[in-house]
Design a protein around this motif. Structure first.
Motif, mmCIF file in Angstrom:
data_model
loop_
_atom_site.group_PDB
_atom_site.id
_atom_site.type_symbol
_atom_site.label_atom_id
_atom_site.label_comp_id
_atom_site.label_asym_id
_atom_site.label_seq_id
_atom_site.Cartn_x
_atom_site.Cartn_y
_atom_site.Cartn_z
ATOM 1 N N PHE A 1 0.838 -1.208 0.000
ATOM 2 C CA PHE A 1 0.000 0.000 0.000
ATOM 3 C C PHE A 1 0.868 1.252 0.000
ATOM 4 O O PHE A 1 1.616 1.490 0.953
ATOM 5 N N ASN A 2 0.718 2.050 -1.028
ATOM 6 C CA ASN A 2 1.479 3.303 -1.103
ATOM 7 C C ASN A 2 0.742 4.374 -0.318
ATOM 8 O O ASN A 2 -0.184 4.997 -0.816
ATOM 9 N N VAL A 3 1.155 4.576 0.942
ATOM 10 C CA VAL A 3 0.386 5.443 1.841
ATOM 11 C C VAL A 3 0.952 6.847 2.007
ATOM 12 O O VAL A 3 0.304 7.706 2.606
ATOM 13 N N LEU A 4 2.176 7.078 1.497
ATOM 14 C CA LEU A 4 2.714 8.442 1.496
ATOM 15 C C LEU A 4 3.190 8.755 0.084
ATOM 16 O O LEU A 4 4.043 8.054 -0.470
ATOM 17 N N ASN A 5 2.607 9.775 -0.506
ATOM 18 C CA ASN A 5 2.900 10.126 -1.902
ATOM 19 C C ASN A 5 3.789 11.361 -1.989
ATOM 20 O O ASN A 5 3.533 12.371 -1.327
ATOM 21 N N GLY A 6 4.840 11.265 -2.784
ATOM 22 C CA GLY A 6 5.716 12.413 -3.029
ATOM 23 C C GLY A 6 6.036 12.487 -4.512
ATOM 24 O O GLY A 6 5.233 12.070 -5.341
ATOM 25 N N MET B 1 8.451 16.269 -0.864
ATOM 26 C CA MET B 1 9.254 15.049 -0.751
ATOM 27 C C MET B 1 9.675 14.568 -2.145
ATOM 28 O O MET B 1 8.836 14.356 -3.023
ATOM 29 N N ALA B 2 10.975 14.386 -2.327
ATOM 30 C CA ALA B 2 11.488 13.940 -3.635
ATOM 31 C C ALA B 2 11.126 12.483 -3.900
ATOM 32 O O ALA B 2 10.790 12.109 -5.028
ATOM 33 N N PHE B 3 11.204 11.662 -2.849
ATOM 34 C CA PHE B 3 10.866 10.242 -3.017
ATOM 35 C C PHE B 3 9.373 10.111 -3.334
ATOM 36 O O PHE B 3 8.537 10.726 -2.676
ATOM 37 N N GLN B 4 9.069 9.272 -4.311
ATOM 38 C CA GLN B 4 7.700 9.214 -4.824
ATOM 39 C C GLN B 4 6.735 8.370 -3.980
ATOM 40 O O GLN B 4 5.580 8.732 -3.813
ATOM 41 N N GLU B 5 7.205 7.212 -3.498
ATOM 42 C CA GLU B 5 6.270 6.281 -2.845
ATOM 43 C C GLU B 5 6.874 5.643 -1.601
ATOM 44 O O GLU B 5 7.984 5.129 -1.642
ATOM 45 N N ILE B 6 6.108 5.693 -0.519
ATOM 46 C CA ILE B 6 6.486 4.997 0.711
ATOM 47 C C ILE B 6 5.346 4.024 1.010
ATOM 48 O O ILE B 6 4.185 4.431 1.148
ATOM 49 N N MET B 7 5.698 2.742 1.073
ATOM 50 C CA MET B 7 4.654 1.703 1.115
ATOM 51 C C MET B 7 4.676 0.854 2.392
ATOM 52 O O MET B 7 5.722 0.634 2.987
ATOM 53 N N LEU B 8 3.478 0.338 2.729
ATOM 54 C CA LEU B 8 3.289 -0.634 3.805
ATOM 55 C C LEU B 8 3.127 -2.016 3.188
ATOM 56 O O LEU B 8 2.335 -2.177 2.267
ATOM 57 N N ALA B 9 3.843 -3.005 3.713
ATOM 58 C CA ALA B 9 3.738 -4.370 3.190
ATOM 59 C C ALA B 9 3.358 -5.320 4.334
ATOM 60 O O ALA B 9 4.215 -5.711 5.128
ATOM 61 N N PRO B 10 2.083 -5.691 4.433
ATOM 62 C CA PRO B 10 1.653 -6.567 5.531
ATOM 63 C C PRO B 10 2.047 -8.029 5.282
ATOM 64 O O PRO B 10 1.204 -8.890 5.078
ATOM 65 N N VAL B 11 3.346 -8.291 5.365
ATOM 66 C CA VAL B 11 3.852 -9.641 5.069
ATOM 67 C C VAL B 11 3.486 -10.644 6.164
ATOM 68 O O VAL B 11 3.529 -11.849 5.943
ATOM 69 N N LEU C 1 2.010 -7.257 -5.227
ATOM 70 C CA LEU C 1 1.635 -6.216 -6.191
ATOM 71 C C LEU C 1 1.508 -4.900 -5.446
ATOM 72 O O LEU C 1 1.390 -4.868 -4.218
ATOM 73 N N LYS C 2 1.577 -3.802 -6.211
ATOM 74 C CA LYS C 2 1.280 -2.499 -5.609
ATOM 75 C C LYS C 2 0.192 -1.855 -6.448
ATOM 76 O O LYS C 2 0.264 -1.828 -7.677
ATOM 77 N N THR C 3 -0.848 -1.403 -5.781
ATOM 78 C CA THR C 3 -1.896 -0.687 -6.490
ATOM 79 C C THR C 3 -2.468 0.419 -5.605
ATOM 80 O O THR C 3 -3.660 0.634 -5.529
ATOM 81 N N GLY C 4 -1.535 1.135 -4.953
ATOM 82 C CA GLY C 4 -1.876 2.356 -4.245
ATOM 83 C C GLY C 4 -2.330 2.156 -2.815
ATOM 84 O O GLY C 4 -2.195 1.085 -2.229
ATOM 85 N N ALA C 5 -2.864 3.235 -2.269
ATOM 86 C CA ALA C 5 -3.381 3.212 -0.899
ATOM 87 C C ALA C 5 -4.712 2.462 -0.880
ATOM 88 O O ALA C 5 -5.316 2.248 -1.923
#
Ligand code: PGA
Ligand code: ZN
Length: 448
Positions: free
Chosen positions: A152-157, A165-175, A402-406
Motif C-alpha cells: 500500500f502506497n500510503v505516502l505520496n511524493g 518530498m522527492a521520493f515518490q512512494e512509501i509503502m506498507l507491506a503486511p507480510v 503487487l502495488k496498487t496504491g493506498a
C-alpha cells in the motif's frame, strides 16, 4: 471469434483522457481500460497522445482511438483468431501490425486495450476466471494458487503529489498476514492510524491525498516519512507484521550525474551516486525495508550494479538486503530485463502492462525474471482506471506481491476488492490456495 471491436476516449483517475476498448464475441462484450504513468520511463512503449491538438491540453487520445477503430479492428477481425486459444498469436499480430519497436505507429495504449479485452473474451470463451486464463497463458503451476501481499502506497511524493518530498512512494507491506482479507484489513487500519498521526503533527489540512491515494504531508526527507509509518504501524498494533517499501522513482530527480533531493523543496541535498547509495544503506539498516524500487536512474547502470554487489558482500545473500526492483530501468521489456541480468543490476522486476503494450509480452518479461530467480512485482500506474485486470494478472502469474496504491480512491480499491473476491472464489471452489506472506519474492517456484 471476434465480431466487433470499437474504442472510445474516456477519463483516467487524474482526469486525463485514456483509451477504452470494447470487444464483442458470441459470449458477450469485453472491455479494456488503459492506465497511464506520470513518472514514465524513457524506454517505455509509446503512449500515443494528440499533442498537436488543443483539446485536453494536448493529452487527448483520439489518434489511439482511431488506431483501434480503423486499423486494428478490421485487420484483427479478418484474421478470425480464436480468443480462447490464440492470445499469443493475437498479440504477435498486433505487434506486427504496428511494425515499430516501441509501438509508435498505433500506440501502446491502443494495442494494450485490445490485448486486455481479448484476454477477457478468451477467459469467457473457455468458461474460466480471468486469473485462471492468464495462469494457463503463463504456463504457471496451478496448485496452490498464490494470493499476493498488497503493497500500500500510503505516502505520496515526487510527481504524484504537491508536497516537497522527492521520493515518490512509501509503502506498507503486511507480510505477516495470513490471507488477502487480513492483509487488506491491516493496511486499511494502519492507513487510518496514519491519518491520525499526520493530523496530530501537521493539522487536518495535511491529510489531503496524492495521485495514488496516499497522504502527502509537508515533509521532505525519507526518514520523516518512515518515522510516520513506524508510529502508525505501532498505533495499529502491527509492529513486526507490517514491513516497509520505497519507490524513490529516482529517474525523476537525476540530472548530470547527480541525484537532487531538493528538486521540490530547493534545499534538500544534491547527492552523488555513492552518497545516495549510503543513504539507502542507512535507511535499510534503520527501518524494516523489504523492497526498494528504482533506487537509481533508468540508465545509471553502474550505480545499480555496484549497489547490488555491495549488498551481496555485506549480507552474504541473507535476508537483510531488500528486493531491488527495476521499473524505469527494465520497463517490462525482455531486452532490458536481459541487460539488467547481465549487469546484475537488480533482482526484481516491476511489471506494468502498459510499459510494453501486450499481455503476452508482459508475461514473457515476468517469466524471464522468474527464470533468473528474481521477484516479480505487479503494478498499477499513477493515472489509473476502474479496470481491475492486474488483480487477476497477479494471481495468474503467482507473483506473490503487487502495488496498487493506498486502500483509498476507487481506482485503487477496485483492485484490492477484486483480490478479495478472487480469494473468496478460490476458497469456495475448494482449490488449493496460499497467501504469499513473507515468501512474496519467491512464490513462483518454492511454494509449489
Ligand atoms: P507512474 O508511477 O505510474 O507515475 O510511472 C509508478 C511508479 O513509478 O512505479
Ligand atoms: Zn516505480
Amino acid at each position: 471469434y471476434i465480431t466487433s471491436i470499437t474504442a472510445a476516449q474516456r477519463l483516467d483517475s487524474r482526469g486525463n483522457p485514456t483509451v477504452q476498448v470494447t470487444l464483442t464475441t458470441d459470449k458477450g462484450t469485453f472491455r479494456g481500460l488503459v492506465p497511464s504513468g506520470a513518472s514514465t520511463g524513457i524506454h517505455e512503449a509509446l503512449e500515443l497522445r494528440d499533442t498537436e491538438s488543443a483539446a485536453y491540453g494536448g493529452k487527448g487520445v483520439q489518434q489511439a482511438v482511431l488506431s483501434v477503430k480503423s486499423t486494428i479492428a478490421p485487420a484483427l477481425i479478418a484474421k478470425r483468431f480464436s480468443v480462447e486459444t490464440q492470445q499469443k498469436e493475437i498479440d504477435a499480430f498486433l505487434c506486427e501490425l504496428d511494425g515499430t519497436k516501441g509501438k509508435k505507429r498505433l500506440g501502446a495504449n491502443a494495442i494494450l486495450g485490445v490485448s486486455m479485452a481479448c484476454a477477457r473474451a478468451g477467459a469467457a470463451a473457455a468458461g474460466i476466471p480471468l486469473y485462471e486464463f492468464l495462469r494457463q497463458e503463463a504456463g504457471a503451476p496451478k496448485a496452490p494458487y498464490v494470493l499476493p501481499v498488497p503493497f500500500f502506497n500510503v505516502l505520496n511524493g515526487g510527481v504524484h503529489s504537491g508536497n516537497t518530498m522527492a521520493f515518490q512512494e512509501i509503502m506498507l507491506a503486511p507480510v505477516g498476514a495470513t490471507s488477502m482479507a487480513e492483509a487488506i484489513q491491516m493496511g486499511a487500519e494502519t492507513y487510518q492510524h496514519l491519518k491520525k498521526v499526520i493530523t496530530k503533527k501537521f493539522g487536518a489540512s495535511a491529510t489531503s491525498i496524492g495521485d495514488e491515494g496516499g497522504f502527502a504531508p509537508p515533509i521532505s526527507q525519507p526518514h520523516e516519512a518512515l518515522d510516520l509509518l513506524v508510529e502508525a504501524v505501532a498505533a495499529a498494533g502491527y509492529t513486526g507484521r507490517i514491513k516497509f517499501a520505497m519507490d524513490p522513482a529516482s529517474s525523476e530527480f537525476f540530472h548530470d550525474g547527480i541525484y537532487d533531493l531538493g528538486i521540490k523543496d530547493k534545499v534538500s541535498p544534491k547527492l552523488t551516486p555513492p552518497e545516495l547509495s549510503d543513504l539507502y544503506r542507512e535507511l535499510i539498516a534503520k527501518y524494516p525495508i523489504v523492497l526498494l524500487e528504482d533506487p537509481f536512474a533508468e540508465d545509471d547502470w553502474e550505480t545499480w550494479s555496484k549497489f547490488m554487489a555491495k549488498g551481496r558482500e555485506v549480507d552474504d545473500g541473507v535476508e537483510r538486503m531488500p528486493e531491488i526492483v527495476g521499473d524505469d530501468l527494465t520497463v517490462t521489456n525482455v531486452e532490458r530485463v536481459r541487460e539488467a541480468k547481465e549487469k546484475e543490476a537488480c533482482n526484481g522486476l516491476l511489471l506494468k502492462i502498459n510499459q510494453i503494450g501486450t499481455i503476452t509480452e508482459a508475461i514473457a518479461a515476468a517469466n524471464l525474471a522468474f527464470s533468473y530467480g528474481w521477484g516479480v512485482f505487479v503494478s498499477h500506474r499513477s493515472g489509473e482506471t476502474t479496470d481491475d485486470f492486474i488483480a487477476d494478472l497477479t494471481v495468474g502469474l503467482r507473483t506473490g506481491h503487487l502495488k496498487t496504491g493506498a486502500p483509498a480512491r476507487g481506482e485503487r480499491v477496485v483492485k484490492y476488492n477484486r483480490l478479495m473476491d478472487i480469494e473468496d472464489e478460490i476458497r469456495a471452489s475448494g482449490e488449493e490456495m496460499k497467501f504469499a506472506g513473507k515468501e512474496f519474492r519467491t512464490t513462483h517456484g518454492k511454494m509449489a
